[in-house]
Scaffold this motif. Structure first.
Motif, PDB file in Angstrom:
ATOM      1  N   PHE A  11      47.994  42.350  42.732  1.00 21.81           N
ATOM      2  CA  PHE A  11      48.401  41.276  43.642  1.00 21.81           C
ATOM      3  C   PHE A  11      49.917  41.229  43.845  1.00 21.81           C
ATOM      4  CE2 PHE A  11      44.372  38.851  42.212  1.00 21.81           C
ATOM      5  CZ  PHE A  11      43.611  39.537  43.142  1.00 21.81           C
ATOM      6  N   GLU A  12      50.656  41.494  42.772  1.00 24.24           N
ATOM      7  CA  GLU A  12      52.115  41.431  42.888  1.00 24.24           C
ATOM      8  C   GLU A  12      52.692  42.641  43.625  1.00 24.24           C
ATOM      9  OE1 GLU A  12      54.237  38.881  42.066  1.00 24.24           O
ATOM     10  OE2 GLU A  12      52.337  37.820  41.810  1.00 24.24           O
ATOM     11  N   LEU A  13      52.032  43.793  43.503  1.00 28.98           N
ATOM     12  CA  LEU A  13      52.518  44.998  44.186  1.00 28.98           C
ATOM     13  C   LEU A  13      52.084  45.049  45.648  1.00 28.98           C
ATOM     14  CD1 LEU A  13      52.044  47.860  41.535  1.00 28.98           C
ATOM     15  CD2 LEU A  13      54.187  46.830  42.311  1.00 28.98           C
ATOM     16  N   ILE A  14      50.807  44.700  45.922  1.00 27.54           N
ATOM     17  CA  ILE A  14      50.257  44.839  47.273  1.00 27.54           C
ATOM     18  C   ILE A  14      50.262  43.513  48.036  1.00 27.54           C
ATOM     19  CG2 ILE A  14      48.183  45.469  48.587  1.00 27.54           C
ATOM     20  CD1 ILE A  14      47.507  47.428  46.369  1.00 27.54           C
ATOM     21  N   GLY A  15      50.024  42.431  47.317  1.00 29.54           N
ATOM     22  CA  GLY A  15      49.969  41.130  47.972  1.00 29.54           C
ATOM     23  C   GLY A  15      48.610  40.479  47.811  1.00 29.54           C
ATOM     24  N   TYR A  16      48.523  39.245  48.230  1.00 30.20           N
ATOM     25  CA  TYR A  16      47.287  38.464  48.066  1.00 30.20           C
ATOM     26  C   TYR A  16      46.441  38.589  49.333  1.00 30.20           C
ATOM     27  CZ  TYR A  16      49.602  36.616  43.962  1.00 30.20           C
ATOM     28  OH  TYR A  16      50.219  36.498  42.736  1.00 30.20           O
ATOM     29  N   TYR A  17      45.803  39.755  49.486  1.00 27.73           N
ATOM     30  CA  TYR A  17      44.966  40.054  50.643  1.00 27.73           C
ATOM     31  C   TYR A  17      43.560  40.449  50.175  1.00 27.73           C
ATOM     32  CZ  TYR A  17      49.674  40.606  52.558  1.00 27.73           C
ATOM     33  OH  TYR A  17      50.979  40.414  52.904  1.00 27.73           O
ATOM     34  N   ALA A  18      42.602  40.369  51.108  1.00 30.12           N
ATOM     35  CA  ALA A  18      41.224  40.777  50.788  1.00 30.12           C
ATOM     36  C   ALA A  18      41.179  42.243  50.368  1.00 30.12           C
ATOM     37  CB  ALA A  18      40.313  40.536  51.998  1.00 30.12           C
ATOM     38  N   PHE A  19      42.031  43.062  51.002  1.00 32.39           N
ATOM     39  CA  PHE A  19      42.087  44.480  50.636  1.00 32.39           C
ATOM     40  C   PHE A  19      42.505  44.659  49.178  1.00 32.39           C
ATOM     41  CE2 PHE A  19      44.651  48.348  50.101  1.00 32.39           C
ATOM     42  CZ  PHE A  19      43.690  49.307  50.404  1.00 32.39           C
ATOM     43  N   SER A  20      43.356  43.760  48.684  1.00 32.43           N
ATOM     44  CA  SER A  20      43.818  43.835  47.297  1.00 32.43           C
ATOM     45  C   SER A  20      42.642  43.663  46.332  1.00 32.43           C
ATOM     46  CB  SER A  20      44.875  42.765  47.029  1.00 32.43           C
ATOM     47  OG  SER A  20      45.980  42.929  47.897  1.00 32.43           O
ATOM     48  N   ILE A  21      41.731  42.737  46.682  1.00 33.86           N
ATOM     49  CA  ILE A  21      40.542  42.532  45.839  1.00 33.86           C
ATOM     50  C   ILE A  21      39.668  43.778  45.862  1.00 33.86           C
ATOM     51  CG2 ILE A  21      38.418  41.188  45.565  1.00 33.86           C
ATOM     52  CD1 ILE A  21      39.918  38.767  46.622  1.00 33.86           C
ATOM     53  N   PHE A  22      39.522  44.374  47.056  1.00 35.74           N
ATOM     54  CA  PHE A  22      38.748  45.620  47.180  1.00 35.74           C
ATOM     55  C   PHE A  22      39.317  46.697  46.260  1.00 35.74           C
ATOM     56  CE2 PHE A  22      39.058  49.834  49.219  1.00 35.74           C
ATOM     57  CZ  PHE A  22      37.724  50.227  49.133  1.00 35.74           C
ATOM     58  N   LEU A  23      40.616  46.895  46.310  1.00 35.31           N
ATOM     59  CA  LEU A  23      41.259  47.925  45.494  1.00 35.31           C
ATOM     60  C   LEU A  23      41.177  47.579  44.017  1.00 35.31           C
ATOM     61  CD1 LEU A  23      42.920  50.538  45.479  1.00 35.31           C
ATOM     62  CD2 LEU A  23      44.987  49.142  45.684  1.00 35.31           C
ATOM     63  N   LEU A  27      39.146  49.824  41.028  1.00 32.21           N
ATOM     64  CA  LEU A  27      39.751  50.365  39.808  1.00 32.21           C
ATOM     65  C   LEU A  27      39.236  49.682  38.548  1.00 32.21           C
ATOM     66  CD1 LEU A  27      43.448  50.527  41.087  1.00 32.21           C
ATOM     67  CD2 LEU A  27      41.853  52.449  40.869  1.00 32.21           C
ATOM     68  N   PHE A  28      38.974  48.380  38.666  1.00 30.31           N
ATOM     69  CA  PHE A  28      38.630  47.569  37.498  1.00 30.31           C
ATOM     70  C   PHE A  28      37.237  47.876  36.945  1.00 30.31           C
ATOM     71  CE2 PHE A  28      36.815  43.585  35.752  1.00 30.31           C
ATOM     72  CZ  PHE A  28      37.682  43.390  34.696  1.00 30.31           C
ATOM     73  N   ILE A  29      36.243  47.985  37.842  1.00 27.68           N
ATOM     74  CA  ILE A  29      34.862  48.184  37.382  1.00 27.68           C
ATOM     75  C   ILE A  29      34.692  49.493  36.598  1.00 27.68           C
ATOM     76  CG2 ILE A  29      32.464  48.526  38.142  1.00 27.68           C
ATOM     77  CD1 ILE A  29      33.023  46.465  40.359  1.00 27.68           C
ATOM     78  N   PRO A  30      35.200  50.630  37.094  1.00 26.03           N
ATOM     79  CA  PRO A  30      35.093  51.863  36.280  1.00 26.03           C
ATOM     80  C   PRO A  30      35.802  51.743  34.931  1.00 26.03           C
ATOM     81  CG  PRO A  30      35.646  52.397  38.547  1.00 26.03           C
ATOM     82  CD  PRO A  30      35.779  50.923  38.424  1.00 26.03           C
ATOM     83  N   SER A  39      32.212  37.555  34.508  1.00 31.73           N
ATOM     84  CA  SER A  39      33.121  36.549  33.945  1.00 31.73           C
ATOM     85  C   SER A  39      34.564  36.809  34.373  1.00 31.73           C
ATOM     86  CB  SER A  39      33.037  36.557  32.417  1.00 31.73           C
ATOM     87  OG  SER A  39      31.725  36.338  31.989  1.00 31.73           O
ATOM     88  N   SER A  40      34.959  38.066  34.317  1.00 33.29           N
ATOM     89  CA  SER A  40      36.342  38.405  34.663  1.00 33.29           C
ATOM     90  C   SER A  40      36.626  38.160  36.140  1.00 33.29           C
ATOM     91  CB  SER A  40      36.632  39.864  34.310  1.00 33.29           C
ATOM     92  OG  SER A  40      35.746  40.724  34.998  1.00 33.29           O
ATOM     93  N   SER A  41      35.582  38.234  36.973  1.00 33.48           N
ATOM     94  CA  SER A  41      35.758  37.975  38.400  1.00 33.48           C
ATOM     95  C   SER A  41      36.184  36.527  38.645  1.00 33.48           C
ATOM     96  CB  SER A  41      34.455  38.262  39.158  1.00 33.48           C
ATOM     97  OG  SER A  41      34.087  39.614  39.019  1.00 33.48           O
ATOM     98  N   VAL A  42      35.725  35.621  37.763  1.00 27.81           N
ATOM     99  CA  VAL A  42      36.120  34.208  37.862  1.00 27.81           C
ATOM    100  C   VAL A  42      37.632  34.081  37.680  1.00 27.81           C
ATOM    101  CG1 VAL A  42      35.887  31.915  36.820  1.00 27.81           C
ATOM    102  CG2 VAL A  42      33.879  33.389  37.056  1.00 27.81           C
ATOM    103  N   VAL A  43      38.132  34.736  36.640  1.00 29.58           N
ATOM    104  CA  VAL A  43      39.572  34.707  36.356  1.00 29.58           C
ATOM    105  C   VAL A  43      40.348  35.386  37.476  1.00 29.58           C
ATOM    106  CG1 VAL A  43      41.363  35.493  34.757  1.00 29.58           C
ATOM    107  CG2 VAL A  43      39.163  34.666  33.876  1.00 29.58           C
ATOM    108  N   MET A  44      39.843  36.502  37.917  1.00 29.98           N
ATOM    109  CA  MET A  44      40.481  37.281  38.979  1.00 29.98           C
ATOM    110  C   MET A  44      40.650  36.446  40.258  1.00 29.98           C
ATOM    111  SD  MET A  44      39.048  40.941  40.278  1.00 29.98           S
ATOM    112  CE  MET A  44      38.687  41.405  38.584  1.00 29.98           C
ATOM    113  N   LEU A  45      39.597  35.728  40.638  1.00 33.35           N
ATOM    114  CA  LEU A  45      39.641  34.926  41.864  1.00 33.35           C
ATOM    115  C   LEU A  45      40.523  33.684  41.697  1.00 33.35           C
ATOM    116  CD1 LEU A  45      35.912  35.253  42.982  1.00 33.35           C
ATOM    117  CD2 LEU A  45      37.905  36.393  43.966  1.00 33.35           C
ATOM    118  N   ASN A  46      40.569  33.181  40.456  1.00 30.31           N
ATOM    119  CA  ASN A  46      41.504  32.067  40.197  1.00 30.31           C
ATOM    120  C   ASN A  46      42.951  32.512  40.470  1.00 30.31           C
ATOM    121  OD1 ASN A  46      39.526  30.274  39.452  1.00 30.31           O
ATOM    122  ND2 ASN A  46      39.785  30.589  37.244  1.00 30.31           N
TER     123      ASN A  46
END
Length: 328
Positions: free
Chosen positions: A69-81, A85-88, A101-108
């Protein structure tokens, strides 16, 4: 409608987590309830494992979120990226149950639009409350002994009925049995094995489990009972040894219980074997096939009894030992 313990724990734990998070003053207090819902598990072992996996995943999600989020920004594409990377990474860490569970924190963090140290600290407090309440509730697990005893009784009744029906079939007195006890026994064993696994996971410090060994023993015996069925159907109704085996099955059907009297029946089986070997050699092909079926059936019965005899200490004194004790 029956309410299970897991439903009750979820119903209690979710509002407790939310209230605690509100009391502490967290902005995303609802997330604590979601984490508790995800943490409630059917056993203590799965609960501790789940909490550990979720903690790892939530911690990793904070790191990934900060970087993306800090490198790319707070965009929907950032969540996609991020998820790409996160799931693998969670799969590699063997923490896949923690992805939700981690998705809750991520979206917060995404919803904040600006990640600060204070916000990161709040997320760890949320994780602690949500997972902690779930763990505390899962410390109590209802005993499964009554259910297992009930399944044990049902299983033994079915074993007894199957053995008795075998005796009737050999005597040509069985024309109505449809074998429903065989299918029912398979269902009982499946249910019992699932309950035993749960019960084992609820006793983290206990290595041995009586019911686990018991149902494993019965499962092995049941396989032999199924092997006996085609042999029983091929026995002639007039053969003397076959009729004695029918009487043996009937006696055995009356002795199906948790105890171990197998040694008595093994002694009786030896007598049957001696009578079997004393019979004249078969002169026809049909007689030879009958002899082969009888021999195989005696072997299956012996294996059935040996399995029970190895399961626990015998409740009766072997015949040879009784004889020596009487002479001394």
């Amino acid at each position: 409608m029956k309410i299970g313990y897991r439903t009750l724990k979820t119903s209690v734990g979710t509002p407790v987590s939310i209230l605690l998070a509100q009391w502490v003053g967290l902005s995303n207090f609802i997330s604590a309830g979601i984490l508790t819902i995800l943490c409630i598990q059917p056993s203590r072992k799965s609960s501790f494992l789940s909490a550990w996996q979720r903690f790892i995943a939530c911690t990793a999600s904070v790191v990934f979120s900060c970087v993306i989020f800090e490198l790319i920004g707070y965009y929907a594409f950032s969540i996609f990226l991020l998820l790409l990377l996160f799931i693998p990474a969670m799969v590699a860490l063997k923490a896949t149950p923690g992805i939700a569970s981690s998705s809750v924190v991520m979206l917060n963090l995404y919803g904040s639009g600006n990640i600060t140290l204070h916000l990161i600290g709040e997320q760890f407090v949320l994780i602690t409350i949500g997972l902690g309440v779930g763990l505390l509730l899962n410390v109590y697990m209802p005993s499964l002994d009554n259910k297992l005893k009930k399944l044990q009784s049902q299983l033994e009744r079915n074993f007894s009925r199957i053995l008795y029906e075998y005796s009737l079939y050999i005597r040509d007195e069985n024309d109505k049995w449809q074998g429903k006890e065989i299918a029912a026994t398979e269902d009982i064993l499946t249910e019992a094995k699932n309950l035993v696994i749960r019960d084992k996971d609820n006793h983290l410090l206990r290595n041995e489990h009586t019911y686990y060994d018991y149902f494993n023993m019965r499962e092995r015996q049941f396989e032999l009972l199924k092997h006996m069925l085609p042999l029983v159907t091929h026995l002639p109704k007039t053969d003397r040894i076959a009729l004695e085996i029918a009487a043996f099955f009937e006696r055995l059907s009356k002795a199906v219980h948790p105890g171990n009297t197998a040694i008595t029946f093994l002694e009786q089986l030896k007598e049957l074997r001696r009578e079997f070997h004393a019979e004249d050699l078969p002169e026809t092909r049909e007689a030879f096939e009958t002899r082969a079926h009888l021999f195989q059936l005696l072997h299956e019965i012996e294996e059935y009894l040996i399995i029970k005899n190895k399961f626990k200490k015998s409740d009766v004194t072997p015949w040879k030992k009784r004889k020596s004790e009487k002479g001394s």
